[in-house]
Design an enzyme around this catalytic site. Structure first.
Site, PDB file in Angstrom:
ATOM      1  N   ASP A 112      11.659  71.832  32.093  1.00  0.00           N
ATOM      2  CA  ASP A 112      12.950  71.077  31.999  1.00  0.00           C
ATOM      3  C   ASP A 112      13.110  69.776  33.480  1.00  0.00           C
ATOM      4  O   ASP A 112      13.889  68.625  33.235  1.00  0.00           O
ATOM      5  CB  ASP A 112      13.967  71.596  32.892  1.00  0.00           C
ATOM      6  N   ASP A 154      10.958  66.506  30.311  1.00  0.00           N
ATOM      7  CA  ASP A 154      11.752  65.314  29.580  1.00  0.00           C
ATOM      8  C   ASP A 154      12.135  64.708  30.293  1.00  0.00           C
ATOM      9  O   ASP A 154      12.422  63.433  29.610  1.00  0.00           O
ATOM     10  CB  ASP A 154      13.020  66.737  28.901  1.00  0.00           C
ATOM     11  N   ASP A 176      19.736  68.013  26.977  1.00  0.00           N
ATOM     12  CA  ASP A 176      19.503  68.886  28.403  1.00  0.00           C
ATOM     13  C   ASP A 176      20.595  69.705  29.107  1.00  0.00           C
ATOM     14  O   ASP A 176      19.864  70.912  29.655  1.00  0.00           O
ATOM     15  CB  ASP A 176      18.928  67.625  29.360  1.00  0.00           C
ATOM     16  N   ASP A 185      20.812  73.130  29.354  1.00  0.00           N
ATOM     17  CA  ASP A 185      20.594  74.091  30.437  1.00  0.00           C
ATOM     18  C   ASP A 185      22.029  74.990  31.184  1.00  0.00           C
ATOM     19  O   ASP A 185      21.565  76.045  31.359  1.00  0.00           O
ATOM     20  CB  ASP A 185      21.249  73.223  31.856  1.00  0.00           C
TER      21      ASP A 185
HETATM   22  C1  LIG Z   1       3.731  80.173  36.930  1.00  0.00           C
HETATM   23  C2  LIG Z   1       2.764  79.110  35.712  1.00  0.00           C
HETATM   24  C3  LIG Z   1       2.779  79.416  34.238  1.00  0.00           C
HETATM   25  C4  LIG Z   1       3.572  77.854  35.670  1.00  0.00           C
HETATM   26  C5  LIG Z   1       4.610  77.534  36.971  1.00  0.00           C
HETATM   27  C6  LIG Z   1       4.643  76.144  37.527  1.00  0.00           C
HETATM   28  C7  LIG Z   1       5.161  75.866  38.749  1.00  0.00           C
HETATM   29  C8  LIG Z   1       4.215  74.686  39.977  1.00  0.00           C
HETATM   30  C9  LIG Z   1       6.582  75.195  38.309  1.00  0.00           C
HETATM   31  C10 LIG Z   1       6.962  74.079  40.020  1.00  0.00           C
HETATM   32  C11 LIG Z   1       8.362  73.499  39.025  1.00  0.00           C
HETATM   33  C12 LIG Z   1       9.565  72.365  39.261  1.00  0.00           C
HETATM   34  C13 LIG Z   1       9.530  71.199  39.061  1.00  0.00           C
HETATM   35  C14 LIG Z   1      11.078  73.340  39.729  1.00  0.00           C
HETATM   36  C15 LIG Z   1      11.374  74.424  40.807  1.00  0.00           C
HETATM   37  C16 LIG Z   1      12.896  74.309  40.118  1.00  0.00           C
HETATM   38  C17 LIG Z   1      13.217  74.674  39.476  1.00  0.00           C
HETATM   39  C18 LIG Z   1      13.825  76.625  39.445  1.00  0.00           C
HETATM   40  C19 LIG Z   1      15.334  74.613  38.879  1.00  0.00           C
HETATM   41  C20 LIG Z   1      15.700  73.938  38.634  1.00  0.00           C
HETATM   42  O1  LIG Z   1      14.798  72.551  38.032  1.00  0.00           O
HETATM   43  C21 LIG Z   1      15.719  71.785  36.654  1.00  0.00           C
HETATM   44  C22 LIG Z   1      14.959  70.696  37.573  1.00  0.00           C
HETATM   45  C23 LIG Z   1      15.114  69.587  36.009  1.00  0.00           C
HETATM   46  O2  LIG Z   1      16.425  68.704  36.011  1.00  0.00           O
HETATM   47  P1  LIG Z   1      17.120  67.786  35.099  1.00  0.00           P
HETATM   48  O3  LIG Z   1      16.765  68.380  33.635  1.00  0.00           O
HETATM   49  O4  LIG Z   1      19.041  68.601  35.522  1.00  0.00           O
HETATM   50  O5  LIG Z   1      16.698  66.415  35.143  1.00  0.00           O
HETATM   51  P2  LIG Z   1      15.537  65.834  34.520  1.00  0.00           P
HETATM   52  O6  LIG Z   1      15.336  66.647  33.096  1.00  0.00           O
HETATM   53  O7  LIG Z   1      14.541  65.394  35.490  1.00  0.00           O
HETATM   54  O8  LIG Z   1      16.392  64.391  34.736  1.00  0.00           O
HETATM   55  C24 LIG Z   1      17.791  64.706  33.632  1.00  0.00           C
HETATM   56  C25 LIG Z   1      17.590  63.768  32.987  1.00  0.00           C
HETATM   57  O9  LIG Z   1      16.915  62.560  32.286  1.00  0.00           O
HETATM   58  C26 LIG Z   1      17.593  61.980  31.251  1.00  0.00           C
HETATM   59  N1  LIG Z   1      17.047  62.893  30.196  1.00  0.00           N
HETATM   60  C27 LIG Z   1      16.302  63.991  29.481  1.00  0.00           C
HETATM   61  C28 LIG Z   1      15.826  64.600  28.776  1.00  0.00           C
HETATM   62  C29 LIG Z   1      16.041  63.961  27.118  1.00  0.00           C
HETATM   63  N2  LIG Z   1      15.979  64.085  26.468  1.00  0.00           N
HETATM   64  N3  LIG Z   1      16.593  62.304  27.588  1.00  0.00           N
HETATM   65  C30 LIG Z   1      16.611  61.873  28.810  1.00  0.00           C
HETATM   66  O10 LIG Z   1      17.392  60.552  28.843  1.00  0.00           O
HETATM   67  C31 LIG Z   1      18.792  61.908  31.215  1.00  0.00           C
HETATM   68  O11 LIG Z   1      18.996  61.077  31.988  1.00  0.00           O
HETATM   69  C32 LIG Z   1      19.273  63.088  31.936  1.00  0.00           C
HETATM   70  O12 LIG Z   1      20.203  62.879  32.350  1.00  0.00           O
HETATM   71  O13 LIG Z   1      14.379  69.691  38.467  1.00  0.00           O
HETATM   72  C33 LIG Z   1      13.233  69.471  38.997  1.00  0.00           C
HETATM   73  C34 LIG Z   1      13.117  68.722  40.307  1.00  0.00           C
HETATM   74  C35 LIG Z   1      13.505  70.147  41.342  1.00  0.00           C
HETATM   75  C36 LIG Z   1      14.440  70.433  41.873  1.00  0.00           C
HETATM   76  C37 LIG Z   1      12.443  69.845  42.098  1.00  0.00           C
HETATM   77  C38 LIG Z   1      12.336  71.190  43.657  1.00  0.00           C
HETATM   78  C39 LIG Z   1      11.411  71.051  43.634  1.00  0.00           C
HETATM   79  C40 LIG Z   1      10.970  72.495  44.273  1.00  0.00           C
HETATM   80  C41 LIG Z   1      11.123  72.124  45.796  1.00  0.00           C
HETATM   81  C42 LIG Z   1       9.552  73.184  44.009  1.00  0.00           C
HETATM   82  C43 LIG Z   1       9.594  74.016  43.772  1.00  0.00           C
HETATM   83  C44 LIG Z   1       8.037  75.108  43.559  1.00  0.00           C
HETATM   84  C45 LIG Z   1       7.423  75.924  42.814  1.00  0.00           C
HETATM   85  C46 LIG Z   1       8.423  76.890  43.821  1.00  0.00           C
HETATM   86  C47 LIG Z   1       6.812  76.321  43.048  1.00  0.00           C
HETATM   87  C48 LIG Z   1       5.783  77.953  42.966  1.00  0.00           C
HETATM   88  C49 LIG Z   1       4.558  78.748  41.555  1.00  0.00           C
HETATM   89  C50 LIG Z   1       4.249  79.578  41.565  1.00  0.00           C
HETATM   90  C51 LIG Z   1       4.905  80.943  42.184  1.00  0.00           C
HETATM   91  C52 LIG Z   1       3.118  79.610  40.890  1.00  0.00           C
HETATM   92  O1  LIG Z   2      23.970  71.932  39.253  1.00  0.00           O
HETATM   93  P1  LIG Z   2      25.090  72.316  38.588  1.00  0.00           P
HETATM   94  O2  LIG Z   2      26.358  71.304  38.309  1.00  0.00           O
HETATM   95  O3  LIG Z   2      25.245  74.351  38.766  1.00  0.00           O
HETATM   96  O4  LIG Z   2      24.297  72.105  36.512  1.00  0.00           O
HETATM   97  C1  LIG Z   2      23.838  70.738  36.505  1.00  0.00           C
HETATM   98  C2  LIG Z   2      24.827  69.910  35.492  1.00  0.00           C
HETATM   99  O5  LIG Z   2      26.027  69.805  35.981  1.00  0.00           O
HETATM  100  C3  LIG Z   2      24.079  68.495  35.115  1.00  0.00           C
HETATM  101  O6  LIG Z   2      24.994  68.358  33.907  1.00  0.00           O
HETATM  102  C4  LIG Z   2      23.029  69.094  34.909  1.00  0.00           C
HETATM  103  O7  LIG Z   2      22.209  67.638  34.146  1.00  0.00           O
HETATM  104  C5  LIG Z   2      21.713  69.709  35.432  1.00  0.00           C
HETATM  105  O8  LIG Z   2      20.471  70.092  34.671  1.00  0.00           O
HETATM  106  C6  LIG Z   2      22.539  70.777  36.166  1.00  0.00           C
HETATM  107  O9  LIG Z   2      22.304  71.738  35.020  1.00  0.00           O
HETATM  108 MG   LIG Z   3      17.981  69.955  32.477  1.00  0.00          MG
HETATM  109 MG   LIG Z   4      15.680  68.469  31.899  1.00  0.00          MG
END
Ligand SMILES: CC(C)CCC[C@@H](C)CCC[C@@H](C)CCC[C@@H](C)CCOC[C@@H](COP(=O)(O)OP(=O)(O)OC[C@H]1O[C@@H](n2ccc(N)nc2=O)[C@H](O)[C@@H]1O)OCC[C@H](C)CCC[C@H](C)CCC[C@H](C)CCCC(C)C
Ligand SMILES: O=P([O-])([O-])O[C@@H]1[C@@H](O)[C@H](O)[C@@H](O)[C@H](O)[C@@H]1O
Ligand SMILES: [Mg+2]
Ligand SMILES: [Mg+2]
Length: 188
Positions: free
Chosen positions: A65, A68, A86, A90
């Site tokens: 997620d 993308d 996206d 979600d």
């Molecule tokens: C177990 C293994 C097999 C795999 C494990 C690997 C791990 C190392 C993975 C770490 C994952 C980490 C990156 C995320 C963890 C937090 C997660 C639970 C929270 C949810 O994350 C959501 C994510 C994406 O959010 P969005 O979709 O809203 O954002 P984007 O997609 O970037 O932007 C949307 C935007 O883009 C454009 N767009 C999108 C799609 C499309 N088709 N066209 C488009 O144009 C458009 O403009 C859209 O509006 O958020 C990721 C960021 C996160 C919040 C950062 C937090 C980091 C965290 C501190 C790291 C925790 C790591 C974890 C604890 C590691 C433990 C690993 C161990 C257990 C193995």
């Molecule tokens: O954080 P939240 O507002 O509950 O949920 C968010 C949505 O509001 C937003 O539209 C989406 O792009 C984010 O990925 C996230 O899902």
């Molecule tokens: Mg998303």
């Molecule tokens: Mg995404």
């Protein structure tokens, strides 16, 4: 609100993952669809009672997620439909995970339903308020990232029921926080 501060910290790693995908011509929307399928697989594993594996699959789904949007921004292919897709996926993912947990009898279905309602309301409030001109309303103690990580971490310890309780409470606190924030910004 808390987790999203770490976006910049993981940005470099995410870009390193998507560069080969960009070279291969993979589109952001393809990744978005893949991310949903991974999340649905995690929801199914919860239904089957495999909460630890489900958590790892969900973690991978969260990574997808994040990929993308990263791919879209890196290649200049962000789109309004992609943003819509996206966010919509979600919602499907959030609902499916809680449904799978309840159906798998890993938590009380009534608590799961309260968590489901709160989670949807949090995201709906943001969408509706931003449409009304509130500006970015990414406020509150339990945005989607926090809610998802609570479910993942508690499931990794084999107690996802505690995570569902926590999400039910924190999501509704966030509902109230966003209600107040929207009132402050939108009152005539
Ligand atoms: C177990 C293994 C097999 C795999 C494990 C690997 C791990 C190392 C993975 C770490 C994952 C980490 C990156 C995320 C963890 C937090 C997660 C639970 C929270 C949810 O994350 C959501 C994510 C994406 O959010 P969005 O979709 O809203 O954002 P984007 O997609 O970037 O932007 C949307 C935007 O883009 C454009 N767009 C999108 C799609 C499309 N088709 N066209 C488009 O144009 C458009 O403009 C859209 O509006 O958020 C990721 C960021 C996160 C919040 C950062 C937090 C980091 C965290 C501190 C790291 C925790 C790591 C974890 C604890 C590691 C433990 C690993 C161990 C257990 C193995
Ligand atoms: O954080 P939240 O507002 O509950 O949920 C968010 C949505 O509001 C937003 O539209 C989406 O792009 C984010 O990925 C996230 O899902
Ligand atoms: Mg998303
Ligand atoms: Mg995404």
């Amino acid at each position: 609100m808390v987790l999203n501060r770490y976006r910049e910290n993981v940005k470099g790693y995410l870009e390193a993952i998507v560069r080969p995908l960009a070279r291969a011509g993979v589109t952001p929307n393809t990744i978005t669809v893949l991310g949903l399928l991974v999340s649905l697989a995690g929801a199914y594993l919860f239904y089957r009672g495999e909460q630890i594996i489900a958590a790892l699959v969900l973690l991978f789904g969260s990574l997808v997620d994040a990929l993308d949007g990263t791919l879209a921004r890196l290649t200049g292919k962000t789109s309004r439909f992609g943003a819509f897709l996206d966010s919509t996926f979600d919602r499907i993912s959030d609902g499916a995970v809680l449904f799978g947990i309840a159906l798998g009898n890993l938590a009380d279905w009534r608590v799961a339903f309260i968590a489901f309602m709160g989670s949807y309301l949090v995201s709906y409030e943001r969408c509706r308020a931003e449409l009304a001109g509130s500006g970015r309303l990414a406020v509150g103690i339990a945005e989607r990232a926090e809610r998802l990580l609570i479910i993942i971490i508690t499931a990794l310890f084999g107690h996802v029921e505690y995570g569902v309780y926590a999400v039910a409470v924190l999501a509704w606190i966030t509902v109230l926080q966003r209600l107040y924030a929207a009132y402050q910004r939108l009152r005539e």
